[in-house]
Design a protein around this motif. Structure first.
Motif, PDB file in Angstrom:
ATOM      1  N   SER A 374      -0.642  29.484  28.007  1.00 20.15           N
ATOM      2  CA  SER A 374      -1.542  29.468  26.853  1.00 20.15           C
ATOM      3  C   SER A 374      -0.994  30.320  25.721  1.00 20.15           C
ATOM      4  O   SER A 374      -1.016  29.918  24.550  1.00 20.15           O
ATOM      5  N   PHE A 375      -0.471  31.492  26.068  1.00 19.37           N
ATOM      6  CA  PHE A 375       0.094  32.387  25.052  1.00 19.37           C
ATOM      7  C   PHE A 375       1.263  31.725  24.323  1.00 19.37           C
ATOM      8  O   PHE A 375       1.330  31.748  23.085  1.00 19.37           O
ATOM      9  N   GLN A 378       0.239  28.728  22.060  1.00 17.52           N
ATOM     10  CA  GLN A 378      -0.325  29.206  20.800  1.00 17.52           C
ATOM     11  C   GLN A 378       0.771  29.724  19.887  1.00 17.52           C
ATOM     12  O   GLN A 378       0.752  29.505  18.672  1.00 17.52           O
ATOM     13  N   LYS A 379       1.737  30.374  20.485  1.00 13.18           N
ATOM     14  CA  LYS A 379       2.819  30.975  19.706  1.00 13.18           C
ATOM     15  C   LYS A 379       3.689  29.908  19.039  1.00 13.18           C
ATOM     16  O   LYS A 379       4.000  30.002  17.845  1.00 13.18           O
ATOM     17  N   ALA A 381       2.856  26.937  18.347  1.00 16.19           N
ATOM     18  CA  ALA A 381       2.060  26.164  17.399  1.00 16.19           C
ATOM     19  C   ALA A 381       2.040  26.828  16.036  1.00 16.19           C
ATOM     20  O   ALA A 381       1.909  26.156  15.008  1.00 16.19           O
ATOM     21  N   ASN A 382       2.178  28.152  16.023  1.00 13.88           N
ATOM     22  CA  ASN A 382       2.059  28.915  14.782  1.00 13.88           C
ATOM     23  C   ASN A 382       3.384  29.446  14.255  1.00 13.88           C
ATOM     24  O   ASN A 382       3.412  30.156  13.253  1.00 13.88           O
ATOM     25  N   LYS A 403      -4.681  22.204  26.094  1.00 14.66           N
ATOM     26  CA  LYS A 403      -4.428  23.261  25.109  1.00 14.66           C
ATOM     27  C   LYS A 403      -3.510  22.747  24.000  1.00 14.66           C
ATOM     28  O   LYS A 403      -3.735  23.035  22.812  1.00 14.66           O
ATOM     29  N   GLU A 406      -5.481  20.655  21.740  1.00 15.40           N
ATOM     30  CA  GLU A 406      -6.461  21.481  21.034  1.00 15.40           C
ATOM     31  C   GLU A 406      -5.860  22.186  19.827  1.00 15.40           C
ATOM     32  O   GLU A 406      -6.476  22.286  18.767  1.00 15.40           O
ATOM     33  N   ILE A 407      -4.628  22.676  19.988  1.00 15.43           N
ATOM     34  CA  ILE A 407      -4.018  23.442  18.890  1.00 15.43           C
ATOM     35  C   ILE A 407      -3.059  22.596  18.058  1.00 15.43           C
ATOM     36  O   ILE A 407      -2.367  23.117  17.189  1.00 15.43           O
TER      37      ILE A 407
END
Length: 489
Positions: A374-375, A378-379, A381-382, A403, A406-407
């Motif tokens: 998950s970390f 998210q990383k 994705a950004n 996930k 979702e992102i």
């Protein structure tokens, strides 16, 4: 790690989820399989049809195996069911290891049986020609291949040079195959740097962590290798500095890796560094991170490291490494796995009188994998970076896929790759691929004797009725039954 990996057109979507909470520090061999991907055969409820993951169909055996010949399904089910019988696996492993079976006619017989069973199921071919055929077969079925020259530990520079040539040739072979059919070339640092030297480097790195005043003249810029919770018990006393001969060997090993990295940069082919046991992993991380600093540019990581999430310090080390990479502007690629050296780690820690470095329960390992996944999702994705999620666990695959959607990186293929070993979790591989994700199979090739250590680990991982292959066995039985009825009626 040899003649054709995933059955000719491999299976498709899988789905078993894990709720077992056995203790990981159990000495029973089946625990090792549980670490890699424990199984609860109760299928999870399907997502609503309006959900993007509604295409993640892991139930329809007919659809999943439509491209797989019946002969291949029969062989696959035979191998997977054989490895589920503990006593049979014990006998097979004993035969493959026993000195009594390593000579003359007995050796030939053992090799012949191994080749027609474990080897053909879990490996891609004896040479690059056969491996290329396997890659094309997998690619025609919608998957990609991670090409793995199946050599492992080396003990002198002559062996390292020979192995290095094999890795270079693997890059050339990858370039000759259909575009995008090969996702990664794999390298084992243990094959291009003598094992004894890796142990010495790891000792010195651990001691420097204990005593920061220790100066290592040979050490290049690197990301953090240890965290506060990392095991340092392997190094009981201050190591002697590297000798001039060892420093020369280190320079040669580094030259091999840099040449391989440069070839991968020229070919735009990512290089994934496999993880090993903790006695040499610090040196492997050092080689990986120092090379990543040199070769990873912009948003295109070429050098990928591996994090084994069954280790208690995995998440902490991952956070430290990614933070340091961000600070110096280096895009990092990581592969997340659960881990494959549980027995070795437990035995070694016990010999020193320390607790195991591995999570105490299977669920703790699942939680660590999912948290790290998950970390990193998210990383990436950004910002920069890429991620390989190597899992046979259905729940982890479903969580990560959800996930990613979702992102908003569900379709950004160059950012995320799922991966499973050749001959294992094939249904999960196809399910994720059908849902729109890039998926690779880890495909080792080389002579049977060369890949024997790899085959022994696969035999261990698949043993037991609740092993990682449980859901595949269930689906294959279902499809074979359907085909038999269709043929009769």
């Amino acid at each position: 790690m040899a003649t054709r990996v995933v059955p000719p057109r491999i299976f498709k979507n899988l789905r078993y989820k894990t709720t077992t909470t056995k203790t990981l520090n159990s000495s029973h061999p089946s625990a090792a399989a549980a670490v890699t991907s424990t199984v609860d055969l109760t299928p999870p409820p399907p997502p609503p049809s309006s959900h993007p993951l509604s295409s993640l169909d892991l139930n329809n055996a007919e659809r999943l195996f439509s491209a797989v010949p019946t002969s291949t399904l029969v062989r696959s089910t035979a191998v997977l069911h054989a490895t589920a019988v503990g006593p049979m696996v014990d006998v097979g492993i004993w035969a493959m290891k026993s000195k009594l079976f390593q000579m003359g006619i007995m050796k030939d017989a053992v090799m012949a049986v191994t080749k027609k069973t474990f080897y053909e199921h879990f490996c891609a071919g004896e040479d690059t020609v056969a491996a290329g055929r396997s890659i094309r077969t997998v690619n025609n079925a919608g998957l990609r291949g991670m090409l793995v020259y199946g050599v492992e530990d080396a003990h002198d520079n002559e062996s390292c040079d020979r192995n290095f040539d094999g890795f270079l040739h693997t890059v050339d072979v990858s370039r000759s195959l259909p575009p995008n059919s090969v996702s990664f070339v794999i390298v084992k640092i243990t094959a291009i740097c003598p094992m004894a030297l890796l142990e010495r480097i790891s000792d010195l790195l651990r001691w420097q962590e204990k005593e920061p005043s220790l100066k290592l003249a040979w050490k290049q810029d690197c990301l953090p290798i240890f965290s506060e919770s990392s095991p340092l018990y392997h190094t009981q006393k201050r190591p002697e500095p590297l000798t001039s001969e060892e420093e020369n060997d280190l320079e040669l090993a580094n030259e091999r890796l840099q040449k391989l990295c440069e070839k991968c940069v020229e070919s735009n082919m990512p290089l994934l560094v496999d993880a090993e046991h903790t006695s040499v992993q610090p040196a492997i991380d050092y080689f990986t991170y120092s090379s990543a600093i040199i070769h990873n540019k912009d948003d295109n990581p070429i050098v990928f490291g591996t994090i084994q999430t069954y280790l208690k310090d995995a998440k902490e080390r991952l956070l430290l490494a990614t933070k340091a990479a961000d600070n110096i502007g280096i895009p990092m690629g990581f592969k997340l796995v659960r881990g494959a050296y549980m027995s070795t780690e437990n035995t070694l820690a016990h010999s020193f009188g320390y607790p195991s470095p591995i999570h105490a329960t299977i669920q703790d390992t699942h939680n660590c994998f999912n948290d790290c996944s998950s970390f990193l999702l998210q990383k990436i994705a950004n910002g920069p970076g890429s991620l390989v999620l190597a899992t046979h666990n259905i729940q982890s695959g479903k969580l990560a896929a959800a996930k990613a959607y979702e992102i908003g990186i569900g379709k950004v293929n160059h950012k995320l790759e799922f991966a499973q070993l050749c001959g294992m979790a094939d249904a999960l591989s196809f399910g994720l691929s059908n849902a729109g994700f890039r998926v690779s199979k880890y495909m080792p090739f080389g002579p049977v004797e060369m890949v024997m250590p790899y085959l022994l680990r696969r035999a261990e991982e698949n043993r037991g009725l609740l092993s990682a292959s449980g859901f595949d066995r269930q689906l294959i039985r279902k499809e074979l039954g359907r085909r038999l009825k269709a043929a009769i009626f």
